[in-house]
Design an enzyme around this catalytic site. Structure first.
Site, PDB file in Angstrom:
ATOM      1  N   ASN A  12       0.868  -1.185   0.000  1.00 30.70           N
ATOM      2  CA  ASN A  12       0.000   0.000   0.000  1.00 30.70           C
ATOM      3  C   ASN A  12       0.900   1.229   0.000  1.00 30.70           C
ATOM      4  OD1 ASN A  12      -1.801   2.044   0.546  1.00 30.70           O
ATOM      5  ND2 ASN A  12      -2.301   1.355   2.622  1.00 30.70           N
ATOM      6  N   TRP A  13       0.996   1.884  -1.150  1.00 30.58           N
ATOM      7  CA  TRP A  13       1.918   3.018  -1.277  1.00 30.58           C
ATOM      8  C   TRP A  13       1.365   4.288  -0.627  1.00 30.58           C
ATOM      9  CZ3 TRP A  13       3.946   2.956  -7.052  1.00 30.58           C
ATOM     10  CH2 TRP A  13       4.529   1.700  -7.313  1.00 30.58           C
ATOM     11  N   LYS A  14       0.089   4.281  -0.281  1.00 32.07           N
ATOM     12  CA  LYS A  14      -0.576   5.470   0.299  1.00 32.07           C
ATOM     13  C   LYS A  14      -0.366   6.680  -0.612  1.00 32.07           C
ATOM     14  CE  LYS A  14      -0.058   3.341   4.764  1.00 32.07           C
ATOM     15  NZ  LYS A  14      -0.024   3.494   6.197  1.00 32.07           N
ATOM     16  N   HIS A  98      -9.484   0.920   4.839  1.00 36.03           N
ATOM     17  CA  HIS A  98      -8.209   1.073   5.557  1.00 36.03           C
ATOM     18  C   HIS A  98      -8.429   1.963   6.776  1.00 36.03           C
ATOM     19  CE1 HIS A  98      -4.128   2.329   6.466  1.00 36.03           C
ATOM     20  NE2 HIS A  98      -3.742   1.235   5.856  1.00 36.03           N
ATOM     21  N   GLU A 100      -6.872   4.341   7.948  1.00 35.78           N
ATOM     22  CA  GLU A 100      -6.707   5.789   7.726  1.00 35.78           C
ATOM     23  C   GLU A 100      -7.973   6.390   7.128  1.00 35.78           C
ATOM     24  OE1 GLU A 100      -3.027   5.454   5.579  1.00 35.78           O
ATOM     25  OE2 GLU A 100      -2.024   4.892   7.448  1.00 35.78           O
ATOM     26  N   GLU A 170      -5.325  -5.328  10.499  1.00 32.00           N
ATOM     27  CA  GLU A 170      -4.307  -4.311  10.740  1.00 32.00           C
ATOM     28  C   GLU A 170      -4.587  -3.609  12.066  1.00 32.00           C
ATOM     29  OE1 GLU A 170      -2.398  -3.052   6.781  1.00 32.00           O
ATOM     30  OE2 GLU A 170      -4.088  -1.737   7.152  1.00 32.00           O
ATOM     31  N   GLY A 176       2.441   1.961  10.888  1.00 31.37           N
ATOM     32  CA  GLY A 176       3.379   3.078  10.749  1.00 31.37           C
ATOM     33  C   GLY A 176       4.047   3.479  12.056  1.00 31.37           C
ATOM     34  N   SER A 216       3.487  -2.461  10.364  1.00 28.50           N
ATOM     35  CA  SER A 216       4.942  -2.474  10.517  1.00 28.50           C
ATOM     36  C   SER A 216       5.578  -3.805  10.104  1.00 28.50           C
ATOM     37  CB  SER A 216       5.337  -2.077  11.944  1.00 28.50           C
ATOM     38  OG  SER A 216       4.872  -0.766  12.227  1.00 28.50           O
ATOM     39  N   GLY A 237       2.824  -1.227   4.363  1.00 23.56           N
ATOM     40  CA  GLY A 237       2.798   0.211   4.092  1.00 23.56           C
ATOM     41  C   GLY A 237       4.193   0.736   3.813  1.00 23.56           C
ATOM     42  N   GLY A 238       4.829   1.289   4.841  1.00 21.64           N
ATOM     43  CA  GLY A 238       6.130   1.951   4.694  1.00 21.64           C
ATOM     44  C   GLY A 238       7.166   1.130   3.940  1.00 21.64           C
TER      45      GLY A 238
HETATM   46  C1  PEP Z   1      -0.789  -0.009   6.247  1.00 24.85           C
HETATM   47  O1  PEP Z   1      -1.034   1.174   6.324  1.00 24.85           O
HETATM   48  O2  PEP Z   1      -1.535  -0.759   5.596  1.00 24.85           O
HETATM   49  C2  PEP Z   1       0.408  -0.493   6.935  1.00 24.85           C
HETATM   50  C3  PEP Z   1       0.401  -1.719   7.339  1.00 24.85           C
HETATM   51  O3  PEP Z   1       1.421   0.400   7.148  1.00 24.85           O
HETATM   52  P1  PEP Z   1       2.873   0.083   7.799  1.00 24.85           P
HETATM   53  O4  PEP Z   1       3.374  -1.177   7.133  1.00 24.85           O
HETATM   54  O5  PEP Z   1       3.705   1.277   7.434  1.00 24.85           O
HETATM   55  O6  PEP Z   1       2.659  -0.085   9.237  1.00 24.85           O
END
Ligand code: PEP
Length: 254
Positions: A12-14, A98, A100, A170, A176, A216, A237-238
């Site tokens: 997920n590049w956001k 998601h 967010e 999640e 994050g 994470s 994500g990151g």
């Molecule tokens: C996400 O937002 O889907 C996610 C899991 O982010 P991160 O891996 O950065 O925690």
């Protein structure tokens, strides 16, 4: 232990990556991951680069996902993007609900269920996200919250359609933040989600559904998380923003 479900790793590049940066990333991933057949690999860039990324991953083992879509098929919905528009770019998956979007756009389970039904009607596979906040976990309410989200976000989806649905667990406190759920915490909630799907549908449907872990995920914790019996992949994500970290996560998942 051999899993009966094929692993799925989605990035997920956001709200990140220009066209040039996106092309660098997917060209690198194509190179690094060309030999991988054991895992479904999905990249979910922002809408603005879907067209270019779609062309760049043609004839590769990378699949395309979007990060959101409208519950409506067309019409006067300024700023929204419809499932049919995503299909034009060969998008196969769409992340829905998601945390967010639940937090900033106040998306609730009923809307997420509508979006999931719209996605399924357009042959897009929804990746439905659920997860508790830190306060909910500390209050002992993880199962109550996650159970309600699963039931609410899958409302109206038939047993047959469930074959196309992916669920992502999640925990909001792990997104994050660098904090990962322990493998035991992740496995416990994944098993609970599978049990909830069994109670809503049946055992066969629950055994088939893929449940991804997100929060994470890094190359260093992938192997242990993926070794859990009910963890069928990851939503990243990151660490999905760099060629090295995302390709190492995919490789370490096998
Ligand atoms: C996400 O937002 O889907 C996610 C899991 O982010 P991160 O891996 O950065 O925690």
């Amino acid at each position: 232990m051999e899993k009966e479900r094929k692993l799925l790793i989605a990035g997920n590049w956001k709200m990140n990556k220009t066209v040039a940066e996106a092309l660098d990333l997917v060209q690198g991933l194509r190179r690094e991951l060309a030999a991988i057949k054991e895992v479904d690999i999905v990249v979910c860039p922002p809408f603005t680069v879907l067209c270019e990324v779609s062309k760049a991953i043609l004839d590769s083992n990378l699949r395309l996902g979007a990060q959101n879509m409208s519950e409506n098929s067309s019409g006067a919905y300024t700023g929204e993007v419809a499932a049919g528009m995503l299909k034009e770019f060969s998008v196969r998956y769409v992340i829905l609900g998601h945390s967010e979007r639940r937090q900033y756009q106040k998306e609730a389970d009923a809307l997420i269920a509508k979006k999931a039904l719209t996605a399924l009607a357009s042959s897009l596979k929804p990746i439905v996200c659920v997860g508790e906040t830190l306060a909910e976990r500390e209050g002992g309410n993880t199962e109550k919250v996650v159970g309600m989200q699963v039931k609410g976000s899958l409302a109206g989806i038939s047993k047959e359609q469930m074959g196309e649905v992916v669920i992502a667990y999640e925990p909001v406190w792990a997104i994050g933040t660098g904090k990962t759920a322990t493998t035991e915490q992740a496995q416990a909630v994944h098993a609970f989600i599978r049990k909830t799907v069994a109670s809503l549908y049946d055992d066969a449907t629950a055994r088939r559904v893929r449940i991804l872990y997100g929060g994470s995920v890094k190359p260093g914790n992938t192997r242990e998380l993926m070794s859990q019996p009910d963890v069928d992949g990851a939503l990243v994500g990151g660490a999905a923003l760099e060629i090295r970290s995302f390709s190492d996560i995919v490789k370490n998942s096998i």
